[in-house]
Design an enzyme around this catalytic site. Structure first.
Site, PDB file in Angstrom:
ATOM      1  N   ASP A  57      24.334   2.941  25.119  1.00 48.94           N
ATOM      2  CA  ASP A  57      23.769   3.699  23.995  1.00 48.94           C
ATOM      3  C   ASP A  57      23.402   2.716  22.888  1.00 48.94           C
ATOM      4  O   ASP A  57      24.275   2.018  22.351  1.00 48.94           O
ATOM      5  CB  ASP A  57      24.802   4.708  23.487  1.00 48.94           C
ATOM      6  CG  ASP A  57      24.289   5.586  22.364  1.00 48.94           C
ATOM      7  OD1 ASP A  57      23.155   5.371  21.883  1.00 48.94           O
ATOM      8  OD2 ASP A  57      25.032   6.502  21.959  1.00 48.94           O
ATOM      9  N   SER A  79      24.700  12.954  18.142  1.00 50.78           N
ATOM     10  CA  SER A  79      23.526  12.151  17.822  1.00 50.78           C
ATOM     11  C   SER A  79      23.104  12.334  16.355  1.00 50.78           C
ATOM     12  O   SER A  79      23.900  12.088  15.445  1.00 50.78           O
ATOM     13  CB  SER A  79      22.392  12.486  18.795  1.00 50.78           C
ATOM     14  OG  SER A  79      21.366  11.532  18.737  1.00 50.78           O
ATOM     15  N   HIS A 126      23.541   7.523  26.161  1.00 51.04           N
ATOM     16  CA  HIS A 126      23.647   8.271  24.909  1.00 51.04           C
ATOM     17  C   HIS A 126      23.998   9.733  25.175  1.00 51.04           C
ATOM     18  O   HIS A 126      23.453  10.372  26.069  1.00 51.04           O
ATOM     19  CB  HIS A 126      22.298   8.185  24.184  1.00 51.04           C
ATOM     20  CG  HIS A 126      22.221   8.927  22.897  1.00 51.04           C
ATOM     21  ND1 HIS A 126      22.907   8.552  21.777  1.00 51.04           N
ATOM     22  CD2 HIS A 126      21.511  10.029  22.547  1.00 51.04           C
ATOM     23  CE1 HIS A 126      22.637   9.385  20.781  1.00 51.04           C
ATOM     24  NE2 HIS A 126      21.792  10.286  21.227  1.00 51.04           N
TER      25      HIS A 126
END
Length: 249
Positions: free
Chosen positions: A191, A97, A221
């Site tokens: 995502d 991320s 995600h």
């Protein structure tokens, strides 16, 4: 596990218990640049160590105090030190991320300094454009159970500080992708950040950098961090990327 301080950052070193490390990993955690390391991050670190890797995990300073202009050079320093430490096996730069975006920016910074790169860069659901402005993202947001563009933009604003969101230190998608280590990118169809991963693949290949994209249908995600069959399969693939190491779940 041992803990040292690099600058103002606590840095954790995690190594296999029963053997000499066969690879080195610098792992940069996600959390929108505003959240600390959490249990799923440490679970992945444990998997990497069990597979035989020495894993370096910095708890970097969070936004708004930790901004891109301060954070990226320190991450590049840590990467440089890990590469220079040598030893058998690969040196892998990895992040998830926000940490994946930081990882790519650090690799770009190190390349610009002296051309040095790790053996491989592994990005899990990377946040690469902090403006969250890709035209496909509004539709994907309706299916994303975890992320919303408004919150991402606010966190991105805090991390950018005085820099523009298209500055490569903030959004490495806009930096040069030439001369980087081979990229392996994990993303998923639910995502909201997935369009940037696809764009990264296209731009990297155009720049002559080897890149592969692994996209999981129906997953959210950072699904490789989840205790699900799909997450376990992704972690097996991640550990399998470490040269000569067995895949473990």
């Amino acid at each position: 596990m041992t803990r040292t301080i690099v600058g103002a950052w606590p840095v954790y070193d995690v190594s296999p218990r029963d053997r000499e490390p066969a690879a080195r990993v610098l792992y940069l955690h996600g959390g929108g640049f505003i959240d600390e390391l959490i249990r799923p991050h440490w679970s992945l670190v444990r998997n990497l160590a069990e597979a035989g890797a020495h894993v370096v995990v910095p708890a970097y300073t969070l936004a708004p105090r930790g901004t891109a202009d301060r954070t990226v050079p320190v991450a590049a320093d840590l990467l440089s030190g890990l590469i220079e430490s040598g030893g058998p096996g690969e040196t892998v730069l990895m992040g998830d991320s926000a940490g994946a975006g930081l990882a790519l920016a650090a690799a770009q910074k190190l390349r610009d300094r002296n051309g040095v790169q790790p053996t491989r860069i592994v990005l899990l659901s990377p946040w690469l454009d902090l403006s969250v402005s890709h035209p496909d993202q509004p539709e994907i947001e309706t299916r994303d159970p975890l992320l919303a563009r408004a919150g991402l933009r606010e966190a991105g604003r805090l991390y950018a500080g005085t820099l523009a969101t298209d500055d490569p230190r903030v959004s490495p998608l806009f930096g040069s992708l030439a001369g980087l280590a081979p990229l392996t990118v994990f993303t998923s169809s639910r995502d909201v950040l997935s369009p940037d991963s696809r764009e990264l693949l296209t731009r990297a290949r155009l720049a002559g950098t080897p890149a592969e994209l692994i996209e999981a249908d129906g997953q959210p995600h950072c699904y490789p961090l989840l205790p699900t069959p799909e997450g376990r399969a992704a972690r097996q693939r991640i550990t399998g990327l470490l040269d000569g190491l067995p895949a473990t779940g």
